[in-house]
Every structure is written in structure tokens, then in C-alpha cells.
Design an enzyme around this catalytic site. Structure first.
Site, PDB file in Angstrom:
ATOM      1  N   GLY A 173      11.077  84.888  40.064  1.00 55.07           N
ATOM      2  CA  GLY A 173      10.847  86.056  39.227  1.00 55.07           C
ATOM      3  C   GLY A 173      11.799  87.166  39.625  1.00 55.07           C
ATOM      4  N   CYS A 174      13.080  86.924  39.454  1.00 53.13           N
ATOM      5  CA  CYS A 174      14.121  87.767  40.054  1.00 53.13           C
ATOM      6  C   CYS A 174      14.365  89.069  39.293  1.00 53.13           C
ATOM      7  CB  CYS A 174      15.429  86.981  40.137  1.00 53.13           C
ATOM      8  SG  CYS A 174      16.034  86.412  38.524  1.00 53.13           S
ATOM      9  N   TRP A 176      15.858  91.897  37.132  1.00 56.29           N
ATOM     10  CA  TRP A 176      17.247  92.220  36.772  1.00 56.29           C
ATOM     11  C   TRP A 176      18.191  92.072  37.963  1.00 56.29           C
ATOM     12  CZ3 TRP A 176      13.035  94.643  34.606  1.00 56.29           C
ATOM     13  CH2 TRP A 176      12.959  94.631  33.210  1.00 56.29           C
ATOM     14  N   SER A 197      13.055  85.583  31.418  1.00 55.35           N
ATOM     15  CA  SER A 197      13.578  86.568  30.466  1.00 55.35           C
ATOM     16  C   SER A 197      15.078  86.386  30.287  1.00 55.35           C
ATOM     17  CB  SER A 197      13.288  87.991  30.970  1.00 55.35           C
ATOM     18  OG  SER A 197      14.082  88.936  30.289  1.00 55.35           O
ATOM     19  N   GLN A 200      16.913  89.719  31.165  1.00 51.04           N
ATOM     20  CA  GLN A 200      17.044  89.878  32.605  1.00 51.04           C
ATOM     21  C   GLN A 200      18.144  88.982  33.154  1.00 51.04           C
ATOM     22  OE1 GLN A 200      13.160  89.105  34.301  1.00 51.04           O
ATOM     23  NE2 GLN A 200      12.540  91.249  34.157  1.00 51.04           N
ATOM     24  N   CYS A 352      -2.238 102.625  33.682  1.00 52.68           N
ATOM     25  CA  CYS A 352      -2.036 101.900  34.946  1.00 52.68           C
ATOM     26  C   CYS A 352      -2.023 102.861  36.132  1.00 52.68           C
ATOM     27  CB  CYS A 352      -0.741 101.104  34.892  1.00 52.68           C
ATOM     28  SG  CYS A 352      -0.815  99.634  33.849  1.00 52.68           S
TER      29      CYS A 352
END
Length: 381
Positions: A173-174, A176, A197, A200, A352
Site C-alpha cells: 500500500g505504497c 504516492w 490505485s 498513485q 474523522c
């Protein structure tokens, strides 16, 4: 937007009024966190659809509040989301059954969050985030601005992983590419990053073009290879409880016996079976926050927990900084995105912030190792 056949200041239904009063919120009151009702159809939406109706009504301009973050802080510190869930029990049961009977994060659905959230447009994230494009909680212990706090977070992760020049680092899940760029530049490691993505992926490849870093458009379940260290920042929230065993088994299979794995994830202070319907529909499809119990159960007999670091309050500050950046950048974005998107994004970020301020939300960094590791781990802060 006021309905002509209803008085603007009609009293809210008793159930809604009591819930708001319990949180110290008044309808059309003078406090910054008081709800200003602009259209009385809001009440029907809430009664029929709960938190989904509340969020969609805000997007449609049916109500306003000066401090949306404080509105949610006050609601959530009294656990009113749980009380509303009980009140709309039929919808809560439907959500629970969906997660129990289906696998919302199956391989076939793994790329949906990329398509519907991370690919909305890099211009949104460039306006909102710091120069490293870090889309996860910053570390504010010794920082007074977002850019420094995110750089400190990246360095904290690298130090916790005890990175050494020449090592291979897996980044699940790197994003950008900010962490991969930092680790390769400052710690001399070779990085393999994966993302779901396409936007990304394109951005990360350009940012790290001259570094020993490669990125792949790939689900974590398809990973192969061997790595000295592994890291996952802000991705585990998309894995889902049904897939926790496969996720950790995948990391265990590829991690060297003397290696370390750092998991950076949002956590819920309690174990829940459902997700917020507004957040799932508009922001993170198929998302699910883990609880501490869920993590410890799946880690048992898989990994040793070397360190568990919670700095959840830092996420409140991070989200408020993101909102300030997005708000300042909105004039450059408004030609591409409409006002409803802006209200949706504001609702997302500030709700959030209230979630973390109420301490329902936590931010955990776990350092994990295989049982075969022989060295003693020294915690880093």
C-alpha cells in the site's frame, strides 16, 4: 432550500432532540457546534437513514454547523453513533450480515477503493497533503507544521524497522511513494511497493524514477519474493477481518527470519461488526477498522509483537491540517469539482477529526517479527 410549507425553526422530533441534547448540541443554537437546520426535511432523512441520511443532508445543504469537527467530537464522545445504530437496528443488522456472509474485501473487490477514492484526482491530494504526499497520520511530537510532522513520521518508521543499506523493503500500500522515496534516499534500501490505485502508481513511479525503487499495480495476495523488512502504512483498513489471516500469512511467507514488519493502521477502540454507511458509500468502500482484540487474535502463532505505539490524538491534528490545506486550495479545484464534492470532503475530514478527538479512533504502529528472530528489539519513539 427551506420548504415553504414548514416553519424553518420547527422543533426536531423528540428522539433526535434528546440525542443532540445529550451531546450538548442545540438545534439553531448559538454555540459553534450547534446544528443550524436550513430545511426541515433533514429530520425525515435522519429518521429513515441514520448517519447516511445525516451526511447526505449535509452534502445537499440541508443543515450547517460552524465547527463540524466539534459537532462530531461531542456526538462521538458520548457514543451516540452506537445509540443511533441501536435505534435503526434493521440497518445495523443488514450491515453486519453483509460483512459476515460476504467478503467485501475479496480479490475481486480489492481495486474498488483505488478507483472510487484514491483515483478521484491527484490534484485534490496535492492541494491537501504535504510535499511527501503522505496520506496517513503524521507524528507531531517534535513538529509544529504538517510537512515536518510527516517527515518525522517517515523517519520514525525507518528507525523502527532498523533499515540498513542494501536491504530489500516491501511497502504494501505504497500510496504516492513518499515512504519508499524517503527510505531509499536516506537509508539506502531497495524498495518494492504495491498499490491498487493507478493514479498513485503513475505519480510514485515519476517521483522515484532515479531511485532503486519499483512499484506494481497489484493486490497484496499476489505478492511473491523475499524481503529483509516490510511495512504497511494506512492500507490495513482496507483488508477486512475475513482476510486478516491471508494478509499476515503473506507477509510472514516473504519476510526474512531476522526481519521486521511495521504495521501502521487506524484502530477502533472497540470491536464492531458494521461500518459507517456514509463513510463506506462516499469515501472508503469496503473499509473496516480493526480492533486491538481482532489484531491480537490473528497475530497469535503468526508474529511476535515487539512494540505497540499509539499516537491517535495526532490524527486529529493531521486531519485539521489537511482540511486547512484543502480549504485554502479549493479556489484552484472548484472548476473541476462541484460544491457537493467540497461539502462531502469537508464532512469526511472533519467528522474523522471528531472521531479521533473523541478517542473512538486510535492510530497504532505495531512492530512485528517472526518467532525465529534472535535479536532483542529496542523500542523507538
Amino acid at each position: 432550500m427551506h420548504s415553504p410549507d414548514m416553519p424553518r425553526h420547527a422543533e426536531p422530533p423528540r428522539t433526535i432532540g434528546l440525542l443532540l441534547a445529550e451531546a450538548g448540541i442545540r438545534v439553531n443554537g448559538d454555540a459553534p457546534w450547534d446544528m443550524q437546520v436550513l430545511d426541515n426535511s433533514l429530520y425525515q432523512r435522519i429518521l429513515l437513514h441514520g448517519s447516511l441520511g445525516l451526511g447526505e443532508a449535509y452534502m445537499d445543504g440541508l443543515w450547517e454547523v460552524e465547527r463540524l469537527d466539534e459537532f462530531f467530537h461531542r456526538l462521538l464522545r458520548r457514543d451516540l453513533n452506537e445509540k443511533v445504530g441501536g435505534w435503526l437496528r434493521w440497518r445495523l443488522i443488514a450491515s453486519i450480515l453483509r460483512h459476515r456472509l460476504l467478503n467485501p474485501q475479496s480479490p475481486g473487490r480489492a481495486f474498488q477503493v483505488g478507483e472510487r477514492h484514491y483515483d478521484i484526482g491527484n490534484d485534490v491530494f496535492q492541494a491537501m497533503l504535504d510535499p511527501t504526499m503522505s496520506y496517513s497520520c503524521a507524528y507531531w511530537a517534535k513538529a509544529d507544521n504538517l510537512a515536518d510532522a510527516q517527515r518525522h513520521k517517515l523517519e520514525l518508521i525507518c528507525r523502527k524497522l532498523e533499515l540498513q543499506p542494501g536491504e530489500r523493503l516491501l511497502d504494501i500500500g505504497c500510496g504516492w511513494g513518499g515512504l519508499a522515496h524517503h527510505a531509499a534516499t536516506h537509508h539506502g534500501v531497495n524498495v518494492v511497493g504495491v498499490t491498487v490505485s493507478r493514479q498513485q502508481l503513475e505519480y510514485a513511479r515519476k517521483q522515484c524514477a532515479d531511485l532503486p525503487v519499483q512499484f506494481e499495480f497489484q493486490d497484496y495476495r499476489k505478492l511473491e519474493g523475499s524481503f529483509d523488512k516490510a511495512v504497511s502504512v494506512g492500507m490495513f483498513e482496507h483488508v477486512g477481518p475475513k482476510n486478516y489471516p491471508a494478509y499476515f500469512d503473506t507477509v510472514h511467507r516473504m519476510l526474512a527470519d531476522q526481519g521486521l514488519f511495521l504495521l501502521h493502521t487506524i484502530g477502533d477502540y472497540t470491536t464492531t461488526r458494521a461500518t459507517d454507511p456514509w463513510m463506506e458509500k462516499y469515501v472508503f468502500p469496503n473499509g473496516k477498522l480493526p480492533s486491538a482484540r481482532q489484531l491480537t487474535e490473528v497475530l497469535e502463532r503468526r508474529f511476535v509483537i515487539e512494540d505497540w505505539h499509539n499516537f491517535g490524538p495526532d490524527y486529529d491534528r493531521t486531519l485539521m491540517a489537511w482540511w486547512a490545506n484543502f480549504d485554502a486550495g479549493w479556489p484552484r479545484l472548484r472548476n473541476r469539482y462541484d460544491s457537493r464534492f467540497c461539502r462531502m470532503w469537508k464532512y469526511y475530514l472533519l467528522s474523522c477529526a471528531g472521531f479521533f478527538r473523541a478517542r473512538q479512533g486510535q492510530l497504532w504502529q505495531l512492530v512485528l517479527s517472526k518467532r525465529q528472530r534472535s535479536a532483542t528489539y529496542r523500542s523507538v519513539r
